[in-house]
Each structure stands twice: as C-alpha cells, then as structure tokens.
Motif scaffolding. Structure first.
Motif, mmCIF file in Angstrom:
data_model
loop_
_atom_site.group_PDB
_atom_site.id
_atom_site.type_symbol
_atom_site.label_atom_id
_atom_site.label_comp_id
_atom_site.label_asym_id
_atom_site.label_seq_id
_atom_site.Cartn_x
_atom_site.Cartn_y
_atom_site.Cartn_z
ATOM 1 N N TYR A 16 0.829 -1.203 0.000
ATOM 2 C CA TYR A 16 0.000 0.000 0.000
ATOM 3 C C TYR A 16 0.864 1.255 0.000
ATOM 4 O O TYR A 16 0.638 2.194 -0.759
ATOM 5 C CB TYR A 16 -0.923 -0.009 1.217
ATOM 6 N N GLN A 17 1.871 1.263 0.842
ATOM 7 C CA GLN A 17 2.763 2.416 0.979
ATOM 8 C C GLN A 17 3.603 2.639 -0.279
ATOM 9 O O GLN A 17 3.875 3.776 -0.654
ATOM 10 C CB GLN A 17 3.675 2.199 2.184
ATOM 11 N N LEU A 65 -1.746 -7.518 -5.954
ATOM 12 C CA LEU A 65 -1.695 -6.074 -6.134
ATOM 13 C C LEU A 65 -3.057 -5.460 -6.447
ATOM 14 O O LEU A 65 -3.437 -4.440 -5.862
ATOM 15 C CB LEU A 65 -0.705 -5.738 -7.257
ATOM 16 N N ILE A 66 -3.804 -6.053 -7.352
ATOM 17 C CA ILE A 66 -5.069 -5.463 -7.808
ATOM 18 C C ILE A 66 -6.089 -5.334 -6.671
ATOM 19 O O ILE A 66 -6.639 -4.248 -6.463
ATOM 20 C CB ILE A 66 -5.660 -6.246 -8.989
ATOM 21 N N PRO A 67 -6.356 -6.402 -5.896
ATOM 22 C CA PRO A 67 -7.323 -6.229 -4.801
ATOM 23 C C PRO A 67 -6.896 -5.172 -3.781
ATOM 24 O O PRO A 67 -7.731 -4.414 -3.283
ATOM 25 C CB PRO A 67 -7.381 -7.614 -4.150
ATOM 26 N N LEU A 68 -5.603 -5.106 -3.505
ATOM 27 C CA LEU A 68 -5.123 -4.110 -2.555
ATOM 28 C C LEU A 68 -5.261 -2.699 -3.134
ATOM 29 O O LEU A 68 -5.654 -1.769 -2.423
ATOM 30 C CB LEU A 68 -3.679 -4.392 -2.160
ATOM 31 N N ALA A 69 -4.977 -2.546 -4.411
ATOM 32 C CA ALA A 69 -5.150 -1.239 -5.056
ATOM 33 C C ALA A 69 -6.621 -0.823 -5.043
ATOM 34 O O ALA A 69 -6.933 0.354 -4.874
ATOM 35 C CB ALA A 69 -4.618 -1.289 -6.483
ATOM 36 N N GLU A 70 -7.524 -1.794 -5.188
ATOM 37 C CA GLU A 70 -8.958 -1.496 -5.097
ATOM 38 C C GLU A 70 -9.329 -1.048 -3.686
ATOM 39 O O GLU A 70 -10.032 -0.050 -3.513
ATOM 40 C CB GLU A 70 -9.788 -2.723 -5.477
ATOM 41 N N SER A 107 -10.044 -3.908 -13.759
ATOM 42 C CA SER A 107 -10.787 -4.167 -12.532
ATOM 43 C C SER A 107 -12.242 -3.759 -12.726
ATOM 44 O O SER A 107 -12.539 -2.769 -13.398
ATOM 45 C CB SER A 107 -10.167 -3.359 -11.396
ATOM 46 N N ALA A 108 -13.141 -4.486 -12.110
ATOM 47 C CA ALA A 108 -14.564 -4.127 -12.179
ATOM 48 C C ALA A 108 -14.797 -2.727 -11.642
ATOM 49 O O ALA A 108 -15.639 -1.983 -12.153
ATOM 50 C CB ALA A 108 -15.392 -5.143 -11.407
ATOM 51 N N ARG A 109 -14.042 -2.343 -10.642
ATOM 52 C CA ARG A 109 -14.201 -0.993 -10.067
ATOM 53 C C ARG A 109 -13.837 0.102 -11.051
ATOM 54 O O ARG A 109 -14.341 1.219 -10.968
ATOM 55 C CB ARG A 109 -13.367 -0.854 -8.801
#
Length: 122
Positions: A16-17, A65-70, A107-109
């Motif tokens: 995240y950081q 990476l993708i879920p955390l970025a979401e 991503s769906a988001r």
C-alpha cells in the motif's frame, strides 16, 4: 495473532505504501503473455498483465496487487498507468506488426467510474 498473519498484514501495508512511488519510478510494468492458437501453434494475440518486482517485497503478483489497489483507492491511477504503458508498447510493436491484437484486463471498479472510459477514448 500468528506470525504468518502478522507477516501478511505487514506485507499488505508495505505494498500500500509503495504503490505510488513504484508507479512514479517505473517499477510497475506490463508483461505481455502470448496467446496461442493450438491447432497451428501460432501466436494470435497477447494479454497485457501488470508486473511489479520490488527489491524488498520481491514479485508482487497481480492477484495480490489489484485487490489491494482497489481497497486503498489506487485502482483508477494504477489502471490509467497500465493502459498508458500498454499503449506505448503496442504502438511501437505495431510498426512491425500492424495486425497485432492485445487484450488488457481491467478491474470491475474501474468500469464503475466514467473516468476510465473517458480516459481511454481521449
């Protein structure tokens, strides 16, 4: 809390950081996986995937990476970053392979917001 669970939380916090700095420094990149037609064993297209090799964290897999970025709200900027990198690479390749087809996962988001569609069109 178990030591393994603590390590997972620590890793997520570090990812995240580091995401904004990694994008700025060009550490996050795009990898192109060939897609083959099995009958002829020919490459028919490529799939662009995000790739991040960090000195401290090692390989940060897209599934991590993708879920955390979401979760952290970085998915829009990360998505734009990957689209730009893909377009830059593909535009160079198309000089030699004008019929090149490349797919790019999103991503769906990213589709819940109008900004990604507008960004791609522009």
């Amino acid at each position: 809390m178990s030591p393994k669970h603590h390590e997972e939380i620590d890793r997520k916090a570090k990812i995240y950081q580091k995401i904004p700095q990694a994008m700025q420094n060009g550490e996050i990149d795009v990898m192109f996986q060939p897609i083959y037609w099995l009958e002829t064993d020919e490459i028919v297209s490529y799939e662009a995937s995000i790739y991040w090799q960090d000195a401290e964290l090692g390989l940060v897999d897209p599934s991590e990476l993708i879920p955390l970025a979401e979760e952290c709200g970085f998915i829009q900027s990360l998505g734009r970053f990957i689209v730009l990198k893909t377009i830059q690479t593909v535009s160079k390749w198309r000089q030699f392979h004008p019929d090149l087809i490349v797919s790019l996962n999103a991503s769906a988001r990213e589709f819940l917001s109008d900004t990604m569609a507008t960004f791609i069109i522009d």
